[in-house]
Design an enzyme around this catalytic site. Structure first.
Site, PDB file in Angstrom:
ATOM      1  N   GLN A 149     -52.680  55.868  35.629  1.00 52.02           N
ATOM      2  CA  GLN A 149     -51.881  56.964  36.184  1.00 52.02           C
ATOM      3  C   GLN A 149     -50.897  57.517  35.130  1.00 52.02           C
ATOM      4  O   GLN A 149     -51.141  57.374  33.942  1.00 52.02           O
ATOM      5  CB  GLN A 149     -51.152  56.535  37.465  1.00 52.02           C
ATOM      6  CG  GLN A 149     -52.053  56.384  38.672  1.00 52.02           C
ATOM      7  CD  GLN A 149     -52.763  55.054  38.765  1.00 52.02           C
ATOM      8  OE1 GLN A 149     -52.162  54.006  38.596  1.00 52.02           O
ATOM      9  NE2 GLN A 149     -54.046  55.075  39.054  1.00 52.02           N
ATOM     10  N   LYS A 201     -55.721  59.088  28.576  1.00 49.91           N
ATOM     11  CA  LYS A 201     -55.369  57.702  28.158  1.00 49.91           C
ATOM     12  C   LYS A 201     -56.615  56.918  27.773  1.00 49.91           C
ATOM     13  O   LYS A 201     -56.605  56.150  26.817  1.00 49.91           O
ATOM     14  CB  LYS A 201     -54.672  56.949  29.313  1.00 49.91           C
ATOM     15  CG  LYS A 201     -53.378  57.565  29.774  1.00 49.91           C
ATOM     16  CD  LYS A 201     -52.848  56.880  31.015  1.00 49.91           C
ATOM     17  CE  LYS A 201     -53.716  57.044  32.235  1.00 49.91           C
ATOM     18  NZ  LYS A 201     -53.800  58.420  32.787  1.00 49.91           N
ATOM     19  N   GLY A 214     -59.323  57.011  36.819  1.00 48.99           N
ATOM     20  CA  GLY A 214     -60.639  57.362  36.284  1.00 48.99           C
ATOM     21  C   GLY A 214     -60.447  57.677  34.824  1.00 48.99           C
ATOM     22  O   GLY A 214     -59.724  58.603  34.482  1.00 48.99           O
ATOM     23  N   HIS A 215     -61.018  56.866  33.960  1.00 49.02           N
ATOM     24  CA  HIS A 215     -60.779  57.004  32.522  1.00 49.02           C
ATOM     25  C   HIS A 215     -62.100  57.277  31.816  1.00 49.02           C
ATOM     26  O   HIS A 215     -63.055  56.513  31.966  1.00 49.02           O
ATOM     27  CB  HIS A 215     -60.139  55.727  31.973  1.00 49.02           C
ATOM     28  CG  HIS A 215     -58.845  55.390  32.655  1.00 49.02           C
ATOM     29  ND1 HIS A 215     -58.339  54.126  32.725  1.00 49.02           N
ATOM     30  CD2 HIS A 215     -57.961  56.174  33.302  1.00 49.02           C
ATOM     31  CE1 HIS A 215     -57.201  54.140  33.387  1.00 49.02           C
ATOM     32  NE2 HIS A 215     -56.950  55.382  33.754  1.00 49.02           N
ATOM     33  N   ASP A 235     -54.422  61.450  34.118  1.00 43.72           N
ATOM     34  CA  ASP A 235     -55.503  62.197  33.461  1.00 43.72           C
ATOM     35  C   ASP A 235     -55.080  62.843  32.147  1.00 43.72           C
ATOM     36  O   ASP A 235     -55.586  63.902  31.765  1.00 43.72           O
ATOM     37  CB  ASP A 235     -56.069  63.291  34.400  1.00 43.72           C
ATOM     38  CG  ASP A 235     -56.632  62.699  35.673  1.00 43.72           C
ATOM     39  OD1 ASP A 235     -57.118  61.558  35.624  1.00 43.72           O
ATOM     40  OD2 ASP A 235     -56.581  63.385  36.708  1.00 43.72           O
TER      41      ASP A 235
HETATM   42  P1  GDP Z   1     -57.187  59.446  31.794  1.00 48.14           P
HETATM   43  O1  GDP Z   1     -57.189  59.205  33.263  1.00 48.14           O
HETATM   44  O2  GDP Z   1     -55.804  59.645  31.255  1.00 48.14           O
HETATM   45  O3  GDP Z   1     -57.958  58.418  31.039  1.00 48.14           O
HETATM   46  O4  GDP Z   1     -57.942  60.833  31.572  1.00 48.14           O
HETATM   47  P2  GDP Z   1     -59.340  61.288  32.235  1.00 48.14           P
HETATM   48  O5  GDP Z   1     -60.426  60.608  31.517  1.00 48.14           O
HETATM   49  O6  GDP Z   1     -59.291  61.165  33.723  1.00 48.14           O
HETATM   50  O7  GDP Z   1     -59.324  62.842  31.944  1.00 48.14           O
HETATM   51  C1  GDP Z   1     -59.255  63.356  30.662  1.00 48.14           C
HETATM   52  C2  GDP Z   1     -60.504  64.232  30.423  1.00 48.14           C
HETATM   53  O8  GDP Z   1     -60.343  64.956  29.217  1.00 48.14           O
HETATM   54  C3  GDP Z   1     -61.769  63.426  30.215  1.00 48.14           C
HETATM   55  O9  GDP Z   1     -62.852  64.173  30.708  1.00 48.14           O
HETATM   56  C4  GDP Z   1     -61.862  63.264  28.702  1.00 48.14           C
HETATM   57  O10 GDP Z   1     -63.200  63.095  28.241  1.00 48.14           O
HETATM   58  C5  GDP Z   1     -61.324  64.589  28.253  1.00 48.14           C
HETATM   59  N1  GDP Z   1     -60.605  64.579  26.972  1.00 48.14           N
HETATM   60  C6  GDP Z   1     -59.730  63.652  26.498  1.00 48.14           C
HETATM   61  N2  GDP Z   1     -59.190  64.073  25.336  1.00 48.14           N
HETATM   62  C7  GDP Z   1     -59.741  65.276  25.074  1.00 48.14           C
HETATM   63  C8  GDP Z   1     -59.550  66.247  24.040  1.00 48.14           C
HETATM   64  O11 GDP Z   1     -58.762  66.077  23.111  1.00 48.14           O
HETATM   65  N3  GDP Z   1     -60.274  67.408  24.130  1.00 48.14           N
HETATM   66  C9  GDP Z   1     -61.152  67.647  25.147  1.00 48.14           C
HETATM   67  N4  GDP Z   1     -61.801  68.788  25.151  1.00 48.14           N
HETATM   68  N5  GDP Z   1     -61.341  66.761  26.143  1.00 48.14           N
HETATM   69  C10 GDP Z   1     -60.635  65.611  26.120  1.00 48.14           C
HETATM   70  P1  IMO Z   2     -55.606  58.045  35.984  1.00 48.68           P
HETATM   71  O1  IMO Z   2     -55.397  56.608  35.611  1.00 48.68           O
HETATM   72  C1  IMO Z   2     -54.542  61.509  38.433  1.00 48.68           C
HETATM   73  C2  IMO Z   2     -52.745  60.711  42.333  1.00 48.68           C
HETATM   74  C3  IMO Z   2     -53.582  61.191  43.492  1.00 48.68           C
HETATM   75  C4  IMO Z   2     -52.506  61.485  44.511  1.00 48.68           C
HETATM   76  C5  IMO Z   2     -51.476  60.383  44.259  1.00 48.68           C
HETATM   77  C6  IMO Z   2     -51.620  59.176  45.174  1.00 48.68           C
HETATM   78  O2  IMO Z   2     -57.012  58.506  35.937  1.00 48.68           O
HETATM   79  O3  IMO Z   2     -54.649  58.929  35.251  1.00 48.68           O
HETATM   80  P2  IMO Z   2     -53.394  57.208  45.377  1.00 48.68           P
HETATM   81  O4  IMO Z   2     -54.877  57.252  45.607  1.00 48.68           O
HETATM   82  O5  IMO Z   2     -52.989  56.514  44.132  1.00 48.68           O
HETATM   83  O6  IMO Z   2     -52.635  56.711  46.571  1.00 48.68           O
HETATM   84  O7  IMO Z   2     -52.972  58.761  45.231  1.00 48.68           O
HETATM   85  O8  IMO Z   2     -51.689  59.958  42.917  1.00 48.68           O
HETATM   86  N1  IMO Z   2     -53.435  59.808  41.375  1.00 48.68           N
HETATM   87  C7  IMO Z   2     -53.926  60.225  40.200  1.00 48.68           C
HETATM   88  N2  IMO Z   2     -53.985  61.450  39.646  1.00 48.68           N
HETATM   89  N3  IMO Z   2     -54.972  60.427  37.730  1.00 48.68           N
HETATM   90  C8  IMO Z   2     -54.891  59.195  38.257  1.00 48.68           C
HETATM   91  O9  IMO Z   2     -55.218  58.075  37.556  1.00 48.68           O
HETATM   92  C9  IMO Z   2     -54.379  59.045  39.560  1.00 48.68           C
HETATM   93  N4  IMO Z   2     -54.183  57.978  40.362  1.00 48.68           N
HETATM   94  C10 IMO Z   2     -53.593  58.460  41.462  1.00 48.68           C
HETATM   95  O10 IMO Z   2     -54.325  62.331  43.148  1.00 48.68           O
HETATM   96  O11 IMO Z   2     -51.878  62.718  44.213  1.00 48.68           O
HETATM   97 MG    MG Z   3     -58.105  59.934  34.953  1.00 49.93          MG
END
Ligand code: GDP
Ligand code: IMO
Ligand code: MG
Length: 426
Positions: free
Chosen positions: A220, A15, A39-40, A12
């Site tokens: 991840q 990416k 979840g992206h 999270d």
């Molecule tokens: P990922 O799993 O690495 O793709 O990240 P996620 O999408 O799960 O979580 C990142 C969250 O931060 C999402 O809700 C994005 O929309 C948000 N986000 C990403 N970059 C920024 C930023 O620079 N500022 C703010 N406020 N939100 C951001």
């Molecule tokens: P993105 O790509 C954040 C964490 C879970 C748990 C551990 C194992 O969005 O960054 P799993 O379901 O993979 O067996 O869970 O890894 N986890 C993540 N945490 N972002 C993710 O993906 C994750 N994918 C797995 O919360 O602690």
């Molecule tokens: Mg994510």
């Protein structure tokens, strides 16, 4: 240009946002690990896209590839393909014939295994990821190509059921009719997704030979890696740059650039040690809306952890850094950054493999002043780095000095347009 983009913390990091931003420079975007535990989020002019399986570069590239290292839940795949083809009709989607299939039975096993782990409960995303990789390595897994043959599906589901009977005996899957229903469902879903199936290790190598620009998108983060993360609080796949080779059939020797994405602070979903965690204060979580994209769970938050960042930057062999959520962190009056890990009176540069060591671990911190709300959006978009608040630049340059890496991309908001490039980058 061949690049790979990786998360450097606990997932999270943003990416998805950075992948979308840079994907305009690439023809093909390839995912090579994980499944819908990821979840992206991508936001374009206020429109939000959430990807779990499809690469986040899908909105700007020509082709997306889901590599053999992935574990794919067909129902989720079908719904994301619909979403994507509505948004970007021209996109070509290819899915590896060797990618593994997650079934509803795997999701149930995920929950069941968690209930048995008790104290070492991981807090998985309940997406069936662990059990599907277990089957892959037990050589009983269902692969994408198997969706074309009902007899093979039947044989594999029965094998998995027999191997995991102790866990499944009290569930709906103890009923053979229920298993048969699942087989029919898988086969039917196969009918709508098999047209995307390909021998993607060939596709990606041919794309390279044809001079196409390819971006590999890791899911991840480095600290969730099955080998180098804080085991057992990790996911079931390798989440470091080297995994692109085994997860797609493309050699890491051809990669020009490794881009590491990190948040200006740290967040983590699930259980396990989190050295720089902020306890009993939800200010940063609330400011950053830190709730899981996949599960909606509140994310644990903490300060930026430099020993952790240096470690994952080393394992990933990062060339260039991208920082996200700098807008959020700056709202705090006082900001801390963990600079050193001290174990038994000595500084360490590794992650303890003995879990009890985390209880004894002491962190040293450096303090910074917050830079407040970002109010000159247009100025920043037009003038880039020079328009950033001085206090923010100190923070960014401090991290660059400590990591000996350039921070080439700075993200200041969820929307694609709130992204600046510090140096000429492609
Ligand atoms: P990922 O799993 O690495 O793709 O990240 P996620 O999408 O799960 O979580 C990142 C969250 O931060 C999402 O809700 C994005 O929309 C948000 N986000 C990403 N970059 C920024 C930023 O620079 N500022 C703010 N406020 N939100 C951001
Ligand atoms: P993105 O790509 C954040 C964490 C879970 C748990 C551990 C194992 O969005 O960054 P799993 O379901 O993979 O067996 O869970 O890894 N986890 C993540 N945490 N972002 C993710 O993906 C994750 N994918 C797995 O919360 O602690
Ligand atoms: Mg994510």
């Amino acid at each position: 240009m061949i690049s790979v983009i990786m998360g450097l913390q606990f997932g999270d990091e943003g990416k998805g946002k950075i992948t979308d931003f840079i994907s305009k420079n690439y023809d093909d975007v390839v995912r090579f690990n994980g499944g819908s535990n990821a979840g992206h989020t991508v936001v374009i002019n206020g429109n939000k896209f959430k990807f779990h399986l499809i690469p986040s570069g899908a909105l700007q590239s020509d082709t997306v590839i889901l590599g053999n290292g992935m574990v794919i839940e067909p129902e989720e795949l079908i719904s994301e393909i619909k979403l994507l083809t509505n948004a970007n009709k021209k996109i070509i989607i290819k899915i590896s014939s060797g990618a593994h299939i997650v079934t509803k039975m795997h999701k149930l096993l995920d929950k069941k295994e968690e209930s048995i782990r008790s104290k070492l409960n991981i807090g998985t995303t309940s997406q069936g990821i662990g059990p599907t990789y277990e089957d892959k390595y037990a050589r009983t897994g269902i692969r994408m190509i198997d969706l074309s043959n009902k007899n093979i599906l039947k044989n594999k589901i029965e094998t998995i059921y027999n191997m995991k009977m102790e866990l499944l005996k009290d569930s709906v899957y103890s009923d053979e009719q229920e298993r048969n229903r699942m087989i029919d469902e898988l086969y039917n879903m196969g009918q709508s997704i098999l047209k995307y199936m390909d021998y993607t290790e060939i596709t990606v190598n041919e794309a390279y030979n044809n001079g196409r620009n390819i971006l590999f998108e890791g899911a991840q983060g480095g600290m969730l890696d099955i080998d180098f993360g804080i085991y057992p609080f990790v996911t079931s796949s390798n989440t470091i740059s080297g995994a692109l080779s085994t997860g797609s059939g493309f050699s890491y020797r051809k990669v020009d650039k490794v881009i590491g994405v990190f948040k200006a602070y740290t967040s983590k979903v699930g259980a396990g040690p989190f050295p720089s965690e902020i306890i009993n204060d939800s200010t940063l979580r609330d400011l950053g809306s830190e709730y899981g994209t996949t599960t909606g769970r509140p994310r644990r938050v903490g300060w930026l952890d430099l020993p952790l960042l240096k470690y994952t930057a080393m394992i990933n062999d990062v060339d260039s850094l991208a920082i996200t959520k700098v807008d959020i962190l700056g709202k705090l009056d006082t900001i801390r950054v963990a600079t050193k890990y001290i174990l038994d009176g000595k500084e360490i540069n590794y992650f303890p493999k003995r879990l009890e060591d985390f209880d004894k671990l002491k962190l040293e911190y450096k303090e910074f002043k917050g830079w407040g709300n970002i109010e000159n959006d247009a100025d920043i978009i037009n003038n880039g780095y020079s328009a950033l608040p001085e206090k923010m630049k100190w923070y960014i340059e401090f991290i660059e000095n400590e990591t000996h890496k350039n921070i080439d991309i700075i993200s200041l908001g969820e929307d694609r347009k709130m992204t600046i490039v510090k140096q000429i980058f492609n």
